[in-house]
Design a protein around this motif. Structure first.
Motif, short mmCIF file in Angstrom:
data_model
loop_
_atom_site.label_atom_id
_atom_site.label_comp_id
_atom_site.label_asym_id
_atom_site.label_seq_id
_atom_site.Cartn_x
_atom_site.Cartn_y
_atom_site.Cartn_z
N ASP A 24 36.41 9.11 4.07
CA ASP A 24 37.61 8.79 3.29
C ASP A 24 38.45 7.77 4.04
OD1 ASP A 24 39.90 8.69 1.76
OD2 ASP A 24 40.21 10.83 1.68
N PRO A 66 43.22 11.35 -1.61
CA PRO A 66 42.13 12.10 -0.97
C PRO A 66 41.25 12.71 -2.06
CG PRO A 66 44.30 12.80 -0.15
CD PRO A 66 44.54 11.89 -1.31
N SER A 72 38.24 12.78 6.64
CA SER A 72 39.19 11.86 7.28
C SER A 72 39.18 12.08 8.78
CB SER A 72 40.61 12.11 6.76
OG SER A 72 40.71 11.83 5.39
N THR A 87 38.59 17.49 3.09
CA THR A 87 39.51 17.90 2.04
C THR A 87 38.88 19.00 1.19
OG1 THR A 87 40.49 15.69 1.97
CG2 THR A 87 40.85 17.09 0.05
N CYS A 90 43.11 19.18 -3.53
CA CYS A 90 44.09 18.10 -3.63
C CYS A 90 44.70 18.14 -5.02
CB CYS A 90 43.43 16.74 -3.37
SG CYS A 90 44.60 15.38 -3.34
N GLU A 144 47.50 18.12 -0.12
CA GLU A 144 46.09 18.16 0.29
C GLU A 144 45.87 19.32 1.25
OE1 GLU A 144 42.87 15.39 2.77
OE2 GLU A 144 44.95 14.77 2.65
N ASN A 145 44.85 20.10 0.98
CA ASN A 145 44.41 21.13 1.92
C ASN A 145 43.08 20.70 2.51
OD1 ASN A 145 46.03 23.02 -0.27
ND2 ASN A 145 46.33 23.57 1.86
N PHE A 146 42.84 21.12 3.72
CA PHE A 146 41.66 20.66 4.44
C PHE A 146 41.21 21.70 5.45
CE2 PHE A 146 45.47 19.00 6.55
CZ PHE A 146 45.32 19.53 7.82
#
Length: 152
Positions: A24, A66, A72, A87, A90, A144-146
């Protein structure tokens, strides 16, 4: 992509070739060196699993959103790669509709929604000022959660 970032991504792909088409971007948290390193430390400790961006400024800057499964590279304040996140979720929501669950995932301050709103209003106000724009509680936020998938 700098040579150092490219080498970091290459090292990750040697262990995870299935991620080859999922790159990304590479970026640092926050808008200053202190925030970049503090927030990176929270990710590396496993505390921070969420981040928020101003949707309108993202568009003005020409940055893509994202995407689920996107990887990322997270940089420190010196621009050095320190980890790779993937990610997992999102969504775009108005600032005033960000949930307590998401605020907690950001891992900052006392992790409450009230604290998140206070600090992010200040952060977004600083960002918007550079574009002669004003903060609005109805503005859209990219939540955004990751998960941290690589750290070497």
């Amino acid at each position: 992509m700098t040579e150092i970032i490219a080498e970091y991504w290459k090292a990750y792909l040697e262990e995870h070739p299935e991620a080859a088409d999922l790159y990304d971007s590479a970026w640092a948290f926050g808008d200053n060196d202190r925030l970049a390193d503090e927030l990176l430390a929270l990710v590396l400790e496993g505390v921070k699993t969420g981040t928020a961006m101003n949707y309108e400024l993202n568009e003005v800057r020409g940055l893509p959103l994202p995407f689920i499964g996107g990887h990322s590279i997270i940089l420190d304040s010196q621009g050095m790669p320190r980890g790779i996140i993937r990610t997992t979720k999102c969504e775009v929501v108005p600032f005033h509709e960000v949930t307590a669950e998401f605020a907690y995932s950001e891992g900052e301050d006392d992790r409450t929604l009230e604290s998140w709103r206070y600090h992010h209003e200040a952060y977004f106000t600083r960002e918007l000022k550079a574009y002669e724009m004003a903060f609005d509680p109805g503005m859209r936020v990219v939540c955004e959660n990751f998960e941290l998938v690589y750290c070497k």
